[in-house]
Design a protein around this motif. Sequence first.
Motif, short mmCIF file in Angstrom:
data_model
loop_
_atom_site.label_atom_id
_atom_site.label_comp_id
_atom_site.label_asym_id
_atom_site.label_seq_id
_atom_site.Cartn_x
_atom_site.Cartn_y
_atom_site.Cartn_z
N GLU A 192 10.72 -2.83 -2.83
CA GLU A 192 11.70 -3.42 -3.72
C GLU A 192 11.78 -4.93 -3.53
OE1 GLU A 192 13.42 -1.91 -6.16
OE2 GLU A 192 12.16 -0.17 -5.69
N SER A 193 11.62 -5.41 -2.29
CA SER A 193 11.71 -6.84 -2.01
C SER A 193 10.39 -7.57 -2.23
CB SER A 193 12.18 -7.07 -0.57
OG SER A 193 13.50 -6.62 -0.40
N PHE A 194 9.28 -6.91 -1.87
CA PHE A 194 7.99 -7.61 -1.89
C PHE A 194 7.13 -7.27 -3.11
CE2 PHE A 194 9.36 -7.86 2.47
CZ PHE A 194 8.94 -9.12 2.88
N ARG A 195 7.47 -6.18 -3.80
CA ARG A 195 6.79 -5.82 -5.05
C ARG A 195 5.30 -5.56 -4.86
NH1 ARG A 195 10.35 -3.99 -8.83
NH2 ARG A 195 12.28 -5.18 -8.59
N TYR A 196 4.97 -4.91 -3.76
CA TYR A 196 3.60 -4.45 -3.54
C TYR A 196 3.60 -2.95 -3.45
CZ TYR A 196 2.41 -9.29 -2.36
OH TYR A 196 2.22 -10.65 -2.40
N SER A 197 2.43 -2.35 -3.60
CA SER A 197 2.33 -0.90 -3.47
C SER A 197 2.58 -0.49 -2.03
CB SER A 197 0.94 -0.44 -3.89
OG SER A 197 -0.03 -0.86 -2.94
N GLY A 198 2.92 0.78 -1.85
CA GLY A 198 3.12 1.29 -0.50
C GLY A 198 1.89 1.15 0.36
N GLU A 199 0.71 1.34 -0.24
CA GLU A 199 -0.54 1.22 0.52
C GLU A 199 -0.73 -0.21 1.02
OE1 GLU A 199 -4.55 0.19 1.42
OE2 GLU A 199 -3.50 -0.50 -0.40
N THR A 200 -0.41 -1.19 0.17
CA THR A 200 -0.55 -2.59 0.57
C THR A 200 0.44 -2.95 1.68
OG1 THR A 200 -1.38 -3.26 -1.60
CG2 THR A 200 -0.40 -4.98 -0.24
N ILE A 201 1.68 -2.51 1.53
CA ILE A 201 2.68 -2.76 2.56
C ILE A 201 2.22 -2.17 3.89
CG2 ILE A 201 5.03 -2.19 3.32
CD1 ILE A 201 5.08 -4.25 1.13
N SER A 202 1.78 -0.92 3.86
CA SER A 202 1.36 -0.23 5.08
C SER A 202 0.17 -0.92 5.73
CB SER A 202 1.01 1.23 4.75
OG SER A 202 0.57 1.91 5.90
N ARG A 203 -0.77 -1.34 4.90
CA ARG A 203 -1.99 -1.98 5.45
C ARG A 203 -1.64 -3.29 6.15
NH1 ARG A 203 -5.07 -4.58 1.83
NH2 ARG A 203 -4.54 -2.98 0.29
N HIS A 204 -0.80 -4.10 5.54
CA HIS A 204 -0.46 -5.38 6.18
C HIS A 204 0.47 -5.20 7.37
CE1 HIS A 204 -2.67 -8.04 3.57
NE2 HIS A 204 -2.25 -7.36 2.53
N PHE A 205 1.31 -4.18 7.31
CA PHE A 205 2.13 -3.86 8.49
C PHE A 205 1.23 -3.58 9.68
CE2 PHE A 205 3.98 -0.64 11.25
CZ PHE A 205 5.22 -1.18 11.57
N ASN A 206 0.23 -2.75 9.49
CA ASN A 206 -0.68 -2.41 10.59
C ASN A 206 -1.55 -3.59 11.00
OD1 ASN A 206 -0.49 0.58 11.37
ND2 ASN A 206 -0.44 0.67 9.13
N ASN A 207 -1.96 -4.41 10.04
CA ASN A 207 -2.76 -5.60 10.38
C ASN A 207 -1.97 -6.54 11.29
OD1 ASN A 207 -4.95 -4.74 8.91
ND2 ASN A 207 -4.55 -6.05 7.13
N VAL A 208 -0.69 -6.76 10.95
CA VAL A 208 0.14 -7.66 11.77
C VAL A 208 0.40 -7.03 13.14
CG1 VAL A 208 2.38 -8.79 11.97
CG2 VAL A 208 1.17 -8.78 9.78
#
Length: 394
Positions: free
Chosen positions: A99-115
Amino acid sequence: MESSHGEKDDLIITDNHVPIALSNGLASEGAKFVDEVLNGENDTCLENFRMDKHVFYKLCDILRARGSLQHTNRIKIEEQLAIFLYIVGHNIRTRAVQESFRYSGETISRHFNNVLNAIMVISLDFFEPPGPEVPREIMEDSRLYPYFKDCVGVVDCMHIPVMVGIDEQGPFRNKNGQLTQNVLVASSFDLKFHYVLAGWEGSASELQVLNAALTRRNNLHVPEGRYYLTDTKFANLPGFLSPFHNVPYHSNEFSGFYHPQDAKELFNQRHSLLRNAVDRAFAALKARFPILTSPPSYPLQTQVKLVVATCAIHNFIRQEKPDDWIFRMYKQESLLQMEELFPPLDVEQQAMMHHENQLPNFALEAEEIEPSFRLRDALATEMWNDYITDVSSI
């Protein structure tokens, strides 16, 4: 690990807005949100990303310089780190972050794990061993100095809620029936963590986890001639000084004007006063990163990494902004107003109270442990003699 270079991040398209990639010169909705936070008041950054703006930018610079995190075609390092901190700092799930970042769940999850993985790469840089000097918190308190001058910090375990499959739950169920990982930390008296060992099952005893910490390759090191304080869950060992058992210990067992009756009570009273630093460090860590307060729906290995990564960021913030708003809440001076945050011995701790003479489950003979008992007795005697002299002179 798959590289993030050249990736094509999916964006959520709504009826009112079509986000355009950063490479086309216009910011995504998520980038706008991050820019608003970072260009706004410092308190806004504290609330959303759990640290001051200058600390946030410095952490980005370190991740970039070390090469552990890179800009992607669509998402800058600042936005990637913001996604991670937003999740761990508010204990919210992917859908809410969308809702805040307006990305797909897959994109959110991928960058969460990358960080998360990027922080793990540099995490050892944020854990410093004890220095040779007497800690200031001891040196400046006549109740503690010179008695604890060789003490470098506190070792303790905290149980962090964990989510595992039904077939794996048995070992992770602690003595209170909760699913947890048993995390051992060594903390300084200024609320930093010297060492963290995460991932042990909740049913493991504190002595088992300590044994692992002392014998693994990346081990907990105790400087020669120095020691850490422990509580009653641990045995009195070389390098680790526990309180006297079956003697009042926690501060709420002493009334405000209580006068200790003997050397053991006085020792325990002052040991408790010093050992509460680890309680305050735990409290500050969980206040900043509430994801540690409930079982997150991630793979077990990710849950283990989260503990180490959040402890590393905690240390980094403490180094860069020691008077940070959360750390101010847990200063020693605030302890009297926050007594309820540090409960008395729980059921698990009380069950260990009778193991004063129990040998640890690693290779130490009784004669190797005896000097630790003599040290504790000598400190208690010296402390008591000085206390009696001071009281007599009043």
